[in-house]
Structures are given as structure tokens and as C-alpha cells.
Write a protein that holds these residues in place. Structure first.
Motif, PDB file in Angstrom:
ATOM      1  N   THR A  68       0.831  -1.212   0.000  1.00  8.73           N
ATOM      2  CA  THR A  68       0.000   0.000   0.000  1.00  8.73           C
ATOM      3  C   THR A  68       0.858   1.251   0.000  1.00  8.73           C
ATOM      4  OG1 THR A  68      -1.680  -1.215   1.258  1.00  8.73           O
ATOM      5  CG2 THR A  68      -1.875   1.176   1.198  1.00  8.73           C
ATOM      6  N   VAL A  69       1.935   1.241   0.782  1.00  6.70           N
ATOM      7  CA  VAL A  69       2.841   2.392   0.820  1.00  6.70           C
ATOM      8  C   VAL A  69       3.489   2.608  -0.539  1.00  6.70           C
ATOM      9  CG1 VAL A  69       4.959   3.304   1.859  1.00  6.70           C
ATOM     10  CG2 VAL A  69       3.267   2.154   3.293  1.00  6.70           C
ATOM     11  N   LEU A  70       3.867   1.530  -1.209  1.00  8.06           N
ATOM     12  CA  LEU A  70       4.471   1.657  -2.531  1.00  8.06           C
ATOM     13  C   LEU A  70       3.480   2.224  -3.537  1.00  8.06           C
ATOM     14  CD1 LEU A  70       7.094   1.105  -4.070  1.00  8.06           C
ATOM     15  CD2 LEU A  70       6.215  -1.172  -4.622  1.00  8.06           C
ATOM     16  N   THR A  71       2.215   1.783  -3.457  1.00  7.73           N
ATOM     17  CA  THR A  71       1.185   2.333  -4.348  1.00  7.73           C
ATOM     18  C   THR A  71       0.968   3.816  -4.082  1.00  7.73           C
ATOM     19  OG1 THR A  71       0.083   0.173  -4.415  1.00  7.73           O
ATOM     20  CG2 THR A  71      -1.211   2.094  -5.080  1.00  7.73           C
ATOM     21  N   THR A  72       0.954   4.197  -2.805  1.00  5.79           N
ATOM     22  CA  THR A  72       0.796   5.611  -2.446  1.00  5.79           C
ATOM     23  C   THR A  72       1.965   6.441  -2.966  1.00  5.79           C
ATOM     24  OG1 THR A  72      -0.399   4.973  -0.435  1.00  5.79           O
ATOM     25  CG2 THR A  72       0.511   7.197  -0.512  1.00  5.79           C
ATOM     26  N   PHE A  73       3.173   5.872  -2.892  1.00  5.46           N
ATOM     27  CA  PHE A  73       4.334   6.559  -3.441  1.00  5.46           C
ATOM     28  C   PHE A  73       4.145   6.843  -4.935  1.00  5.46           C
ATOM     29  CE2 PHE A  73       8.329   6.109  -5.813  1.00  5.46           C
ATOM     30  CZ  PHE A  73       9.061   7.164  -5.287  1.00  5.46           C
ATOM     31  N   GLY A  74       3.674   5.840  -5.671  1.00  3.75           N
ATOM     32  CA  GLY A  74       3.450   6.044  -7.102  1.00  3.75           C
ATOM     33  C   GLY A  74       2.393   7.094  -7.379  1.00  3.75           C
ATOM     34  N   ASP A  75       1.317   7.096  -6.587  1.00  2.00           N
ATOM     35  CA  ASP A  75       0.247   8.082  -6.797  1.00  2.00           C
ATOM     36  C   ASP A  75       0.733   9.500  -6.516  1.00  2.00           C
ATOM     37  OD1 ASP A  75      -1.421   5.980  -7.416  1.00  2.00           O
ATOM     38  OD2 ASP A  75      -2.296   5.843  -5.399  1.00  2.00           O
ATOM     39  N   SER A  78       3.235  10.615  -9.231  1.00  2.00           N
ATOM     40  CA  SER A  78       2.652  10.881 -10.549  1.00  2.00           C
ATOM     41  C   SER A  78       1.955  12.235 -10.608  1.00  2.00           C
ATOM     42  CB  SER A  78       1.659   9.768 -10.916  1.00  2.00           C
ATOM     43  OG  SER A  78       0.594   9.717  -9.969  1.00  2.00           O
ATOM     44  N   ASP A  79       1.357  12.680  -9.498  1.00  2.00           N
ATOM     45  CA  ASP A  79       0.701  13.996  -9.533  1.00  2.00           C
ATOM     46  C   ASP A  79       1.614  15.133  -9.081  1.00  2.00           C
ATOM     47  OD1 ASP A  79       0.809  13.814  -6.774  1.00  2.00           O
ATOM     48  OD2 ASP A  79      -1.314  13.395  -6.532  1.00  2.00           O
ATOM     49  N   GLY A  80       2.883  14.837  -8.797  1.00  2.00           N
ATOM     50  CA  GLY A  80       3.867  15.873  -8.507  1.00  2.00           C
ATOM     51  C   GLY A  80       3.921  16.359  -7.077  1.00  2.00           C
ATOM     52  N   ASP A 246      -0.621   5.096   5.409  1.00  2.00           N
ATOM     53  CA  ASP A 246       0.266   4.830   4.276  1.00  2.00           C
ATOM     54  C   ASP A 246       1.130   6.042   3.960  1.00  2.00           C
ATOM     55  OD1 ASP A 246      -2.012   6.230   3.579  1.00  2.00           O
ATOM     56  OD2 ASP A 246      -2.181   5.340   1.583  1.00  2.00           O
ATOM     57  N   VAL A 247       0.520   7.234   3.999  1.00  2.00           N
ATOM     58  CA  VAL A 247       1.287   8.460   3.743  1.00  2.00           C
ATOM     59  C   VAL A 247       2.247   8.733   4.899  1.00  2.00           C
ATOM     60  CG1 VAL A 247       1.128  10.937   3.293  1.00  2.00           C
ATOM     61  CG2 VAL A 247      -0.585   9.401   2.340  1.00  2.00           C
ATOM     62  N   LEU A 248       1.796   8.490   6.124  1.00  2.00           N
ATOM     63  CA  LEU A 248       2.676   8.693   7.278  1.00  2.00           C
ATOM     64  C   LEU A 248       3.898   7.790   7.199  1.00  2.00           C
ATOM     65  CD1 LEU A 248       0.022   8.949  10.136  1.00  2.00           C
ATOM     66  CD2 LEU A 248       1.437  10.794   9.268  1.00  2.00           C
ATOM     67  N   ALA A 249       3.682   6.514   6.875  1.00  2.00           N
ATOM     68  CA  ALA A 249       4.809   5.589   6.759  1.00  2.00           C
ATOM     69  C   ALA A 249       5.736   6.002   5.626  1.00  2.00           C
ATOM     70  CB  ALA A 249       4.296   4.160   6.535  1.00  2.00           C
TER      71      ALA A 249
END
Length: 283
Positions: A68-75, A78-80, A246-249
Motif C-alpha cells: 500500500t505504501v508503494l502504491t501511495t508513493f506512485g500516486d 505521478s501527480d507531482g 500509508d502516507v505517514l509511513a
């Protein structure tokens, strides 16, 4: 055979009970093996994290899993948002590190080089060093407001003292015989500092730089709690309000990576500046 001849013969023949000395050998390890050993700890930590998340021991409201953290990183990438947050935070930490490190270097050289400098600065620096820099957050908000100045100066204060302690100690420990020899060759005070004292204090100087770099990241976390509207601290505050673990981690991992990369960069510079200095390898 006389006693003198027997003694000479005994001296000429090697004693069987003596051990032949062996020259010390450095334990060399293949770079791939060294890299593998270095990543064992982080990989094991991530694996335990993943196992905890997959087994349900770590629920998403407590700590999101690595996937989940990796997916959040990609999101966020991607939006800068992530690039902008990193740019702002790195600028704060870098500027505070440069200001604090420069101040600590200058005061450390003055204190270590002359008795007058030690008498003027050391007691004050030791007293201020005992004050936790986190206690200065409210005071800096009153003095400098809630804009960038208070954040950068807080980081600078945190970086000043480890740099001062290491540099002043390194300058004092420079071999006085070398200093006197340089003076006898006619070196002036500035050339003496530049060509003898600072090179002799390089190990302590780099130790101070590495400690200051680590503290700049720690102070950055505290500074970004002061009414931020940008940076990694802003992402963490927003994620805290919406319970986005997820963002906190992700932000915690990024803080750790920033500190690690800064330390690695300084270690590389240290090796280039002092190629003769290597860690003692133990078999």
C-alpha cells in the motif's frame, strides 16, 4: 666446544619454540558480498513488516503494508506532490545545515586554535549545547514568526553544536610538533590554519559533518511542525488528520532515506579527502 661458541651457535639457529611472525593482512570481501550484508537488515525489516500486514497483526488503521505504501508513493509521485514536498524539505534542511555547520566550523576553529577563543566561546557553547533544540520552537516562533526563517534557524542551531564540539576537539588534538615545525618554516597564521591545522583536524571535521547532517533531518521534522503549508511535514500533518497511515509511513521512510543519503555522500567525500584513512578490518 667452548661456552662462547655454544652461545654463538644457539644465536645462529632459530629457536623451535618461537612463532614466526606473520604480517597483518586486511580481510577483503567481495563488493557483492559486502552489499548483501548491508541490505540484510533492511530487507529483514521489510519482510517482517509485510508478514505482519498480510497476517492481520498490523491493520491498515495502525500501519499500512509495504504494498500500500508503494502504491501511495506512485500516486503522489505521478501527480507531482511528492517532488514538490521533497524539494521544499531538502531546501530547508540543506540551508540550515550549511548555516549551522559553517558557524560551528568557524567557532570551533577559533576556540581550538587560541586560548582567547576558548575562553570567549567554549563556556557559552557548552551551556547552549545543553539546551534541547526542541525547547526553542516556541521561542523561535515568537522571535522569527512562523515563516521559513524560524524553521531554517532551528535546523541551523541543531547543526551548530556537534560541528563545534568535533572541530574544536580536532584542532586541539593536532600534533603541536607539526604546528611548530610549520611556524619555523615561516607559515603565517592563515596558511597555518589552512595547510596544517584543518588537514590535521579532518577526521574530527567529517565526524562533525556527519552528526550535523543527521541532526538536520531530525530538526527538519520538528521545524516542519511549525505551521507548514508545504514539504514532507505538511504531507504528514494532512495524513494525520485523515488517518492515512500509508502516507505517514511513506514520509517516515523518506526522512530516513534523506538522512542515509546525506551520510553516504559525506562518507564518499571523506574517502576522497582522506584516501589514507581506512577502517581497520577484522577477520
Amino acid at each position: 666446544m667452548t661456552a662462547l661458541e655454544a652461545t654463538r651457535r644457539a644465536d645462529a639457529e632459530p629457536a623451535s619454540h618461537l612463532i614466526r611472525p606473520r604480517p597483518p593482512r586486511r580481510a577483503r570481501r567481495h563488493p557483492a558480498a559486502s552489499l548483501a550484508l548491508r541490505v540484510v537488515g533492511p530487507v529483514a525489516l521489510v519482510a517482517a513488516w509485510q508478514i505482519g500486514a498480510a497476517s492481520g497483526l498490523l491493520t491498515p488503521d495502525v500501519l499500512a503494508g509495504p504494498g500500500t505504501v508503494l502504491t501511495t508513493f506512485g500516486d503522489l509521485w505521478s501527480d507531482g506532490q511528492l517532488q514538490e514536498a521533497l524539494r521544499v524539505s531538502l531546501a530547508r534542511a540543506g540551508l540550515g545545515f550549511v548555516l549551522g555547520g559553517s558557524a560551528g566550523l568557524l567557532i570551533g576553529v577559533l576556540s581550538g586554535l587560541t586560548r582567547l577563543g576558548e575562553e570567549l566561546f567554549d563556556s557559552s557553547m557548552q551551556m547552549l549545547r545543553a539546551v534541547p533544540f526542541l525547547s526553542l520552537v516556541p521561542l523561535f516562533m515568537v522571535w522569527f514568526g512562523i515563516e521559513e526563517a524560524s524553521k531554517i534557524l532551528l535546523i541551523a542551531v541543531a547543526c551548530t553544536f556537534p560541528m563545534y564540539i568535533n572541530v574544536s576537539s580536532g584542532v586541539r588534538n593536532v600534533d603541536r610538533k607539526v604546528v611548530e615545525a610549520a611556524r619555523s618554516f615561516g607559515l603565517g597564521r592563515l596558511r597555518l590554519v589552512r595547510e596544517v591545522v584543518l588537514p590535521g583536524a579532518l577526521p574530527s571535521l567529517f565526524a562533525g559533518l556527519r552528526l550535523s547532517a543527521t541532526l538536520s533531518v531530525i530538526a527538519l521534522i520538528a521545524a516542519e511542525e511549525i505551521n507548514v503549508t508545504s514539504g514532507l511535514g505538511y504531507l504528514m500533518n494532512t495524513a494525520r488528520d485523515y488517518l492515512r497511515t500509508d502516507v505517514l509511513a511513506l514520509c517516515v521512510i523518506l526522512y530516513a532515506l534523506v538522512g542515509l543519503l546525506a551520510d553516504l555522500a559525506l562518507r564518499v567525500i571523506e574517502r576522497l579527502a582522506m584516501p589514507w584513512r581506512r577502517a581497520v578490518a577484522v577477520r
